[in-house]
Design a protein around this motif. Structure first.
Motif, PDB file in Angstrom:
ATOM      1  N   VAL A  73      31.733  54.470  17.412  1.00 23.35           N
ATOM      2  CA  VAL A  73      30.615  53.524  17.486  1.00 23.35           C
ATOM      3  C   VAL A  73      29.827  53.538  16.180  1.00 23.35           C
ATOM      4  O   VAL A  73      29.391  52.497  15.682  1.00 23.35           O
ATOM      5  CB  VAL A  73      29.696  53.853  18.676  1.00 23.35           C
ATOM      6  CG1 VAL A  73      28.518  52.882  18.717  1.00 23.35           C
ATOM      7  CG2 VAL A  73      30.461  53.794  19.983  1.00 23.35           C
ATOM      8  N   LYS A 116      30.922  54.126  13.166  1.00 21.85           N
ATOM      9  CA  LYS A 116      31.666  53.382  12.143  1.00 21.85           C
ATOM     10  C   LYS A 116      31.570  51.880  12.369  1.00 21.85           C
ATOM     11  O   LYS A 116      31.473  51.098  11.409  1.00 21.85           O
ATOM     12  CB  LYS A 116      33.132  53.831  12.144  1.00 21.85           C
ATOM     13  CG  LYS A 116      33.319  55.244  11.583  1.00 21.85           C
ATOM     14  CD  LYS A 116      34.758  55.703  11.684  1.00 21.85           C
ATOM     15  CE  LYS A 116      34.918  57.100  11.087  1.00 21.85           C
ATOM     16  NZ  LYS A 116      36.281  57.641  11.255  1.00 21.85           N
ATOM     17  N   LEU A 117      31.590  51.461  13.627  1.00 25.79           N
ATOM     18  CA  LEU A 117      31.454  50.039  13.918  1.00 25.79           C
ATOM     19  C   LEU A 117      30.075  49.528  13.508  1.00 25.79           C
ATOM     20  O   LEU A 117      29.929  48.404  13.035  1.00 25.79           O
ATOM     21  CB  LEU A 117      31.666  49.765  15.409  1.00 25.79           C
ATOM     22  CG  LEU A 117      33.091  49.888  15.950  1.00 25.79           C
ATOM     23  CD1 LEU A 117      33.136  49.427  17.392  1.00 25.79           C
ATOM     24  CD2 LEU A 117      34.069  49.069  15.126  1.00 25.79           C
ATOM     25  N   THR A 118      29.049  50.350  13.699  1.00 27.96           N
ATOM     26  CA  THR A 118      27.686  49.956  13.351  1.00 27.96           C
ATOM     27  C   THR A 118      27.564  49.672  11.859  1.00 27.96           C
ATOM     28  O   THR A 118      26.777  48.817  11.433  1.00 27.96           O
ATOM     29  CB  THR A 118      26.696  51.057  13.767  1.00 27.96           C
ATOM     30  OG1 THR A 118      26.831  51.304  15.163  1.00 27.96           O
ATOM     31  CG2 THR A 118      25.259  50.647  13.475  1.00 27.96           C
ATOM     32  N   LEU A 167      29.829  48.328   9.997  1.00 28.53           N
ATOM     33  CA  LEU A 167      30.579  47.152   9.585  1.00 28.53           C
ATOM     34  C   LEU A 167      29.663  45.937   9.510  1.00 28.53           C
ATOM     35  O   LEU A 167      28.926  45.643  10.436  1.00 28.53           O
ATOM     36  CB  LEU A 167      31.715  46.858  10.577  1.00 28.53           C
ATOM     37  CG  LEU A 167      32.789  47.942  10.735  1.00 28.53           C
ATOM     38  CD1 LEU A 167      33.869  47.457  11.672  1.00 28.53           C
ATOM     39  CD2 LEU A 167      33.386  48.321   9.393  1.00 28.53           C
ATOM     40  N   ASN A 177      36.708  44.246   7.702  1.00 32.13           N
ATOM     41  CA  ASN A 177      35.974  44.920   8.757  1.00 32.13           C
ATOM     42  C   ASN A 177      36.533  44.592  10.134  1.00 32.13           C
ATOM     43  O   ASN A 177      36.487  45.425  11.034  1.00 32.13           O
ATOM     44  CB  ASN A 177      34.489  44.549   8.678  1.00 32.13           C
ATOM     45  CG  ASN A 177      33.806  45.198   7.486  1.00 32.13           C
ATOM     46  OD1 ASN A 177      34.235  46.265   7.033  1.00 32.13           O
ATOM     47  ND2 ASN A 177      32.780  44.566   6.955  1.00 32.13           N
ATOM     48  N   LYS A 214      39.220  46.972  10.790  1.00 32.44           N
ATOM     49  CA  LYS A 214      38.675  48.267  11.206  1.00 32.44           C
ATOM     50  C   LYS A 214      38.207  48.216  12.658  1.00 32.44           C
ATOM     51  O   LYS A 214      38.387  49.174  13.414  1.00 32.44           O
ATOM     52  CB  LYS A 214      37.524  48.671  10.282  1.00 32.44           C
ATOM     53  CG  LYS A 214      37.957  48.942   8.849  1.00 32.44           C
ATOM     54  CD  LYS A 214      36.756  49.211   7.942  1.00 32.44           C
ATOM     55  CE  LYS A 214      37.185  49.392   6.487  1.00 32.44           C
ATOM     56  NZ  LYS A 214      36.013  49.564   5.593  1.00 32.44           N
ATOM     57  N   LEU A 215      37.602  47.083  13.052  1.00 36.48           N
ATOM     58  CA  LEU A 215      37.141  46.941  14.429  1.00 36.48           C
ATOM     59  C   LEU A 215      38.315  47.039  15.385  1.00 36.48           C
ATOM     60  O   LEU A 215      38.245  47.736  16.408  1.00 36.48           O
ATOM     61  CB  LEU A 215      36.431  45.597  14.585  1.00 36.48           C
ATOM     62  CG  LEU A 215      35.759  45.298  15.934  1.00 36.48           C
ATOM     63  CD1 LEU A 215      34.549  44.402  15.718  1.00 36.48           C
ATOM     64  CD2 LEU A 215      36.714  44.621  16.899  1.00 36.48           C
ATOM     65  N   ALA A 268      39.631  50.570  15.628  1.00 33.62           N
ATOM     66  CA  ALA A 268      38.785  51.378  16.508  1.00 33.62           C
ATOM     67  C   ALA A 268      39.072  51.052  17.963  1.00 33.62           C
ATOM     68  O   ALA A 268      39.132  51.933  18.826  1.00 33.62           O
ATOM     69  CB  ALA A 268      37.313  51.125  16.190  1.00 33.62           C
ATOM     70  N   ILE A 274      34.275  49.893  21.930  1.00 31.80           N
ATOM     71  CA  ILE A 274      33.827  48.501  21.905  1.00 31.80           C
ATOM     72  C   ILE A 274      32.880  48.213  23.064  1.00 31.80           C
ATOM     73  O   ILE A 274      31.924  47.444  22.922  1.00 31.80           O
ATOM     74  CB  ILE A 274      35.036  47.544  21.947  1.00 31.80           C
ATOM     75  CG1 ILE A 274      36.010  47.881  20.816  1.00 31.80           C
ATOM     76  CG2 ILE A 274      34.580  46.097  21.844  1.00 31.80           C
ATOM     77  CD1 ILE A 274      35.453  47.714  19.431  1.00 31.80           C
ATOM     78  N   LYS A 318      29.545  49.355  22.035  1.00 28.84           N
ATOM     79  CA  LYS A 318      29.018  48.475  20.988  1.00 28.84           C
ATOM     80  C   LYS A 318      28.552  47.141  21.569  1.00 28.84           C
ATOM     81  O   LYS A 318      27.520  46.591  21.149  1.00 28.84           O
ATOM     82  CB  LYS A 318      30.087  48.242  19.910  1.00 28.84           C
ATOM     83  CG  LYS A 318      29.558  47.481  18.699  1.00 28.84           C
ATOM     84  CD  LYS A 318      28.438  48.245  18.013  1.00 28.84           C
ATOM     85  CE  LYS A 318      27.794  47.442  16.909  1.00 28.84           C
ATOM     86  NZ  LYS A 318      26.604  48.119  16.348  1.00 28.84           N
ATOM     87  N   TYR A 330      30.768  38.794  18.688  1.00 19.32           N
ATOM     88  CA  TYR A 330      30.607  39.661  19.859  1.00 19.32           C
ATOM     89  C   TYR A 330      30.754  38.909  21.177  1.00 19.32           C
ATOM     90  O   TYR A 330      31.358  39.425  22.127  1.00 19.32           O
ATOM     91  CB  TYR A 330      29.265  40.385  19.791  1.00 19.32           C
ATOM     92  CG  TYR A 330      29.255  41.461  18.731  1.00 19.32           C
ATOM     93  CD1 TYR A 330      29.952  42.649  18.923  1.00 19.32           C
ATOM     94  CD2 TYR A 330      28.589  41.281  17.522  1.00 19.32           C
ATOM     95  CE1 TYR A 330      29.975  43.630  17.942  1.00 19.32           C
ATOM     96  CE2 TYR A 330      28.596  42.252  16.539  1.00 19.32           C
ATOM     97  CZ  TYR A 330      29.293  43.431  16.753  1.00 19.32           C
ATOM     98  OH  TYR A 330      29.318  44.401  15.792  1.00 19.32           O
TER      99      TYR A 330
END
Length: 707
Positions: A101, A103-105, A107, A119, A122-123, A126, A134, A137, A167
């Motif tokens: 989470v 790392k996602l933040t 991006l 990115n 990367k998402l 993850a 996810i 997130k 999202y």
């Protein structure tokens, strides 16, 4: 321990009595301490945010690890907490989720296209490791959108656009439709607040005039179920403002003419009862044609199952009715997250819950083939936004495709080779063009041909990332072959200009000198105009340059003839300067110059005395050599004008133009161009091939054989 902590624990215990509440309490206390002194934009203690995120996830009865990750999700990012410390206190599994989470933040998904695509990769990486990253997130984004009014205006717009573009579609793709709708509506309130307020005002006025339509229609459906002896629960609601706005935009109609603004859901116990409910509703009300979908027999990839129908209900108002069992409803509400949902202390054994590992692998399979960032980003967005249609092969196999898909998408979904060789299609036995938009339940039969190859115009006909990626790969390979052929011809002429012979050894030597990996790559770069032939000559023979010189007289363009011999270009092949040629003497007519590969020469093999060794004069030739082409273009306004403009921009003149065939969708033309050389020809052809409305351009050779 605070009341908020006990409320959270109580909520988890309500669906998971075997929960490790001690670990949840310790995570709560740890995060509360770490965030101590931090505040949100609203002025509230920051820790209210992770608690709210955790509460959102308890509403979907998620497991302890997900709830604890929600409590801790900002600790490593915003406090002095570390991965090592979280791992020691709460275990490596939770630490990995928190790290995911975090790392996602970091991006920036709303940044430039290339950065955004990186990115996105990367998402999805993850997501492939653990989908729960996810889920946390998404819950984090939902709470931030619920409290977005406290942010700066420009920040609100950025976050709202990111939510609408990324999202919300991602939540929908995961089967969490309730979250998608709320995220879209919250973002809509930021991006177009006046439109949202207008819809709410009109809706309130309509309810004031007509009363509560939802209650009335709900009672009507319940009555029909009782008459049919069916036990079930009926829920109704008005659709959200953004959903209503989107329908108005799609249908280009005002609010007063919009009828499909109510949605109803019937929940029953058994699958067969769903179809009984459908029959009762259709018996009472008129079904709207084309608005029935059976996602029970053909479920979505995220496990979603339901019957959808739209009927003309009370007072002629169109209403959508969804019919499903309770187990189907749980998956419809929770989506992929149903895999981790608990009931009575154990993970729910829902037969419709999709395996998240399988789901992610299906979702990401096509993206792995995207060669560059733009292709990947396009494929991801296409996949997240798509609504499905289900079509059949002639043998009855079901092929799921996005709404708006064409027979070409269908062909590529079967196999890349089928797509590449597609020349036509039949839908339900009727021949249709490749750009026909497929509908639910249609049977599609693809016709193929061995000689067919993907065309550049196909990219505008397909709707799936898989098809677009395969077409682009094929076009790149075809371009490379064409560039190599062109580069070979250009370099051969350059070598002849300096009285040298081009050889494989010379190519490899030049490639090594210019730090190019191979001879083919060197030729491809020349053909694509990335490298000049003069650079190759200079690398091999320093000091020697190819001088352009004065323009050559067209009457003396060929060398190797007697002083009194006249020549003309053979009308069968019409060779151009730069192409290999041979002279053939004709009694009383002088010499005709043929291209070395002209079919006419095969008839003259037994007359060697008529053959003359000739070559084009080295230097710059005038653009007076006419060459015939066949051209197929789209039948659309302005296309022919653009084609003529492209030809003019390449300094070529049109000496003749005829329409050979006129169809509703295309024109076939015969066009004669005055060109300077074979290099000039290739430049014109490449420019025309790049035009999307040019379907085919082909040089016409061997028009008539000469005796």
């Amino acid at each position: 321990m605070s009341d908020a902590c006990e409320t959270l624990v109580s909520q988890v215990l309500s669906y998971n009595p075997r929960s490790n509440v001690d670990l949840i309490r310790r995570a709560y206390a740890y995060a509360d301490e770490k965030h101590s002194g931090q505040t949100r934009h609203s002025g509230e203690p920051y820790f209210t945010h992770p608690v709210a995120v955790a509460m959102i996830l308890t509403e979907k009865r998620l497991d302890d690890s997900t709830i604890i990750t929600a409590l801790l999700h900002d600790t490593v990012e915003d406090t002095d907490s570390t991965y090592k410390e979280v791992s020691e206190l709460f275990g490596r599994k939770i630490a990995n989720l928190v790290d995911g989470v975090t790392k996602l933040t970091k991006l920036q998904l709303s940044s430039t296209e290339t950065k955004q695509a990186e990115n996105f990769r990367k998402l999805f990486m993850a997501m492939s490791r653990d989908v729960r990253v996810i889920l946390v997130k998404l819950a984090d984004r939902l709470h931030n959108m619920r409290t977005i009014k406290h942010m700066r205006t420009e920040k609100q717009v950025q976050k709202a656009r990111e939510t609408m573009d990324i999202y919300a579609p991602l939540a929908g793709r995961m089967g969490m439709q309730w979250m998608r709708e709320e995220l879209e509506d919250l973002a809509f309130g930021v991006l177009n607040p006046e439109a949202r307020r207008s819809i709410i005002r009109r809706f309130a006025k309509m309810q004031q005039d007509t009363g509560d339509v939802v209650d009335k229609i709900t009672a009507d459906i319940e009555l029909e179920l009782r008459k049919a002896g069916i036990r079930g629960q009926v829920y109704g609601r008005a659709k959200r403002p953004f959903s209503i706005w989107r329908k108005m935009e799609e249908k280009h109609i005002g609010f007063s003419r919009l009828s499909d603004i109510y949605g109803f859901r019937v929940i029953v116990e058994q699958t067969k009862t769903c179809y009984q409910v459908l029959g009762a509703i259709h018996h009472r009300w008129t079904a709207v044609p084309g608005r029935f979908k059976d996602y029970i027999s053909q479920p979505k990839s995220n496990g979603y199952r339901s019957l959808h129908t739209t009927v003309s209900g009370r007072d002629g108002k169109q209403v959508e009715v969804q019919i499903r069992t309770r187990s189907m409803h749980e998956v419809a509400e929770t989506g992929v997250a149903a895999h981790w949902s608990y009931r009575d202390g154990v993970i729910t054994q829902n037969p419709f819950a999709v395996d998240p590992v399988t789901w992610v692998s299906q979702l990401t399979e096509q993206f792995e083939s995207a060669d560059d960032h733009d292709e990947f980003l396009e494929a991801v967005k296409l996949e997240m936004y798509q609504d499905k249609v289900f079509c059949f092969t002639p043998k009855g196999k079901v092929i799921p495709l996005p709404k708006g898909a064409t027979p070409l998408d269908f062909a590529y979904a079967i196999h890349t080779r089928v797509g590449a060789r597609a020349v036509g299609a039949k839908v339900d036995g009727i021949r249709v063009p490749l750009w026909h938009r497929l509908r639910n339940g249609e049977t599609v039969d693809i016709q193929t041909a061995e000689g067919q190859r993907p065309q550049a115009g196909w990219l505008d006909l397909v709707a799936t990332g898989r098809a677009k990626s395969a077409i682009r790969k094929s076009l790149k390979a075809a371009d490379r072959r064409r560039f190599i052929r062109l580069g070979t011809e250009l370099l051969r002429v350059a070598f002849e200009h300096i009285d040298k012979k081009m050889s494989d050894k010379a190519l490899l030597t030049a490639a090594r000198e210019l730090e190019i990996e191979s001879g083919d790559e060197l030729l491809a770069r020349i053909g694509s105009a990335e490298l000049a032939t003069g650079d190759v000559i200079e690398a091999l023979y320093p000091g020697i340059t190819i001088e352009a010189g004065d323009e050559i007289d067209a009457a003396r363009a060929v060398v190797g003839l007697e002083p009194d011999q006249a020549f003309q270009r053979a009308p069968c092949c019409k060779p151009l300067p730069g192409e290999r040629i041979v002279g053939i003497s004709y009694r009383g007519e002088g010499v005709r110059v043929h291209a070395i590969d002209c079919e006419t020469l095969a008839d003259l093999e037994n007359s060697p005395d008529r053959w003359i060794d000739v070559a084009w004069h080295s230097g710059t030739h005038p653009a007076v050599h006419d060459v015939p082409f066949e051209l197929t273009i789209s039948n659309d306004a302005g296309v022919l004008g653009r084609v003529c403009t492209i030809i003019g921009s390449q300094h070529a003149n049109i000496s003749d133009l005829q329409f050979v065939e006129r169809r509703p969708d295309f024109y076939r033309l015969k066009i004669d161009l005055e060109l300077r050389s074979v290099e000039h020809l290739h430049a014109v052809v490449m420019a025309l091939e790049a035009e999307p409305d040019v379907a085919m351009i082909e040089r016409v050779r061997n028009l008539s054989k000469q005796d």
